[in-house]
Design an enzyme around this catalytic site. Structure first.
Site, short mmCIF file in Angstrom:
data_model
loop_
_atom_site.label_atom_id
_atom_site.label_comp_id
_atom_site.label_asym_id
_atom_site.label_seq_id
_atom_site.Cartn_x
_atom_site.Cartn_y
_atom_site.Cartn_z
N TYR A 47 17.26 43.68 33.82
CA TYR A 47 16.50 43.57 32.57
C TYR A 47 16.68 44.77 31.65
CZ TYR A 47 12.29 45.86 34.76
OH TYR A 47 11.40 46.70 35.37
N GLU A 48 16.32 44.53 30.38
CA GLU A 48 16.60 45.46 29.28
C GLU A 48 18.10 45.72 29.12
OE1 GLU A 48 14.32 45.89 27.31
OE2 GLU A 48 12.63 45.35 28.57
N GLY A 49 18.90 44.73 29.47
CA GLY A 49 20.34 44.86 29.35
C GLY A 49 20.97 45.13 30.70
#
Length: 599
Positions: A442-444
């Site tokens: 998550y968050e890239g």
């Protein structure tokens, strides 16, 4: 096993490696004295160890539940959250004029690490709120800052980030959520968002959603996205809450880990509130610049996710180390009268050193990055601010990508130390592994972080920032070479060799990026890992040099361990740099050899 913050280690990194003294000299941080910093860290450690950490296991076995749009969090979370916010911990690094403590990011960073290590699921709510505060401070109107920031800091309200949709994961150009302008200047939001962390809960009276959506006449793609604030309850004139907005939690996801963190599916504009169809929203910043605004939140979150990796790894290491000292199995390899604690076995010792060295390297790199952020925001000289910002921007994808990959490997190694007991849920070792597994996603994802590091942070400035780091690492290797003793000769040689590989990777990309873009990006993740390993090893070498100077005055096991840890990392981790260079320079051919239809 409960969590105990490694306060001495944190203090060492803050003062000796990240340079607290220089940060204290910046305008606005004059009150961040050694005494204040020490007291803040000690109080934070006490809160996390006594209040937040004991709920970690309970959250895994009794996660948040959903019923008719309402979410009930794990028993004990509400009380713990009130204790957290009433102690002022949400506002440690936020401005005093809005109710925060105004301390440097460098001081807030160990506090954030302690929070994430104590209870990763719980910590996600303050993390997203921090991102919302940053977005309002940097992109919101003065009215929005006054309305939202104090309430977010005092914890009566919390924040979320709403990007992802069923058809739009990493590719935000596919976002369909729409915003319809209203005659009064506000908007009505219609659409669905998924994977919204703490998108619904019972910890605070209001939830402030920051939502990416597309105005009706916006251009296609990411250039047509705008950022909107959509509160669960509309703010009242007296600062409290008013009518229920048209945003509804349709369900919660059932996850591998971080189970106590409610991951919501949110529906906007389904006519379920008290305001009619369409969630009432205000624009944050300018129309069609939403992705730019959202990146403010994303960058803050990405740094904190890197800290999550360090935190979960530390928690796994503490448990594995304690188990290894207590678990008695088999005789020593050199012979012994009877079974010994498994920590006496060489391979168990190797695994613990693997865990410890990676954690210390990643922690130091993150704290150094935080110090660069403080300089970038507060130094009076424009040139120094720009230099520090470039360094911080370069380090963030490494902190996020490498530290979270390290967390998965360290947590997995922790299970291995436990042996079969680690595979049993009751020991708790498995939870750290399950919790850690989301962090590189998550968050890239790690691939996205690596593409950012290569495309934006390396190629865009022609490798200037990377070359500055190479120069600094060479200086450290030279200092290590000048020390007496075999350990420092090895540390210097391994660091120099690893820096050679890092330099050669940089030159490879600069020479051939345009001619073979796909091949270059096939090597972006090895490049990120190479950068993490080399930069982390550099920090451990710096720590060893400081330890050597200190040991000259008096013996101390803490400092002896610094040298031993740097030596282990040099032999077992820095030595892999040449293999990563090979994967960068030659690995694209194999990675891209098959057509998509061949898989």
């Amino acid at each position: 096993m409960n969590y105990q913050a490694p306060l001495r280690e944190m203090q060492f990194v803050v003062h000796e490696l990240a340079g607290l003294r220089a940060v204290q000299s910046l305008p606005g941080f004059e009150d961040a004295s050694d005494e204040i910093v020490g007291a803040v860290l000690e109080e934070c450690a006490k809160l996390m160890g006594e209040v937040i950490a004991p709920l970690n296991r309970l959250g895994d076995t009794q996660p948040a539940t959903w019923s008719n749009g309402e979410v009930t969090t794990t028993p004990g979370f509400r009380k713990a959250f009130r204790t957290f916010v009433e102690g002022g911990w949400q506002g440690v690094m936020h401005p005093t004029e809005h109710g925060g403590q105004g301390l440097p990011k460098l001081v807030a960073t160990p506090c954030l690490e302690m929070l994430q290590a104590a209870n990763l699921s719980f910590a996600l709510c303050p993390l997203l709120t921090d991102g919302a505060i940053e977005a309002f401070l940097l992109a919101g109107s003065e009215e929005q800052r006054q309305r939202y920031v104090p309430r977010l800091i005092d914890g009566d309200w919390t924040g979320t980030m709403n990007l992802t949709e069923p058809q739009a994961g990493s590719d935000l150009s596919l976002v369909r959520t729409r915003a319809e302008r209203q005659p009064d200047g506000r908007y009505r939001i219609f659409g669905q968002k998924i994977f919204i962390t703490f998108g619904e809960h019972d910890l605070a009276e209001n939830i402030v959603h920051l939502v990416l959506a597309r105005a009706s006449d916006a251009p296609p793609g990411v250039k047509g996205l705008s950022l909107f604030v959509v509160p669960k309850f509309l703010p009242a004139a007296d600062g409290g809450i008013g009518a229920r907005n048209d945003v509804y939690c349709a369900s919660l996801e059932h996850k591998l880990g971080i189970r106590a963190s409610p991951t919501a599916v949110l529906i906007f504009g389904d006519g379920r509130g008290e305001v009619g169809p369409g969630a009432i929203a205000e624009l944050v910043g300018e129309e069609n610049r939403g992705l730019e605004m959202m990146f403010i939140m994303m960058n803050a979150a990405r740094f904190q996710v890197g800290l999550q990796g360090i935190a979960v790894a530390e928690r796994a290491y503490q448990q594995a180390s304690a188990f290894a000292r207590e678990r008695v199995q088999s005789r020593a390899v050199e012979g012994s009268p009877g079974p010994v604690a498994i920590i006496e076995h060489p391979d168990v010792r190797r695994m613990l050193m693997f865990m410890r060295s990676h954690i210390e390297a990643a922690r130091a790199l993150a704290y150094v990055a935080a110090a660069h952020s403080d300089v970038a925001r507060h130094h009076p000289d424009r040139g120094e601010r720009a230099r520090a910002q470039a360094l911080y921007d370069y380090l963030v994808p490494i902190v996020k990508g490498w530290s979270t990959e390290v967390a998965v490997e360290v947590a997995s190694t922790g299970i291995q130390v436990h042996g079969g007991m680690g595979f049993i849920e009751e020991t708790g070792a498995a939870q750290h592994y399950r919790d850690a597994r989301i962090l590189p996603i998550y968050e890239g994802t790690t691939g996205i972080q690596a593409n950012d590091l290569l495309g934006r942070k390396t190629m865009r400035d022609g490798g200037a920032t990377a070359r500055l780091l190479i120069e600094q690492m060479r200086a450290t290797a030279a200092q290590a070479r000048a020390q007496a003793g075999g350990d420092f000769a090895v540390i210097a040689a391994r660091l120099d060799s690893a820096v050679d590989a890092y330099r050669d990777a940089l030159e490879y990309f600069l020479r051939g990026f345009e001619q073979n873009v796909r091949g270059a990006f096939a090597g972006s993740v090895p490049y990120l890992k190479l950068a993490g390993i080399v930069l982390g090893g550099w920090q451990l070498a710096r720590a060893a040099l400081i330890a050597q100077r200190t040991l000259a005055a008096a013996p101390d096991p803490f400092y002896r361990a610094k040298i031993a840890t740097a030596r282990f990392f040099s032999d077992h981790v820095l030595s892999t740099a040449s293999a990563l260079l090979l994967a960068i320079e030659a690995g694209g051919a194999g990675a891209l050899a098959l057509d998509a239809a061949d898989f």
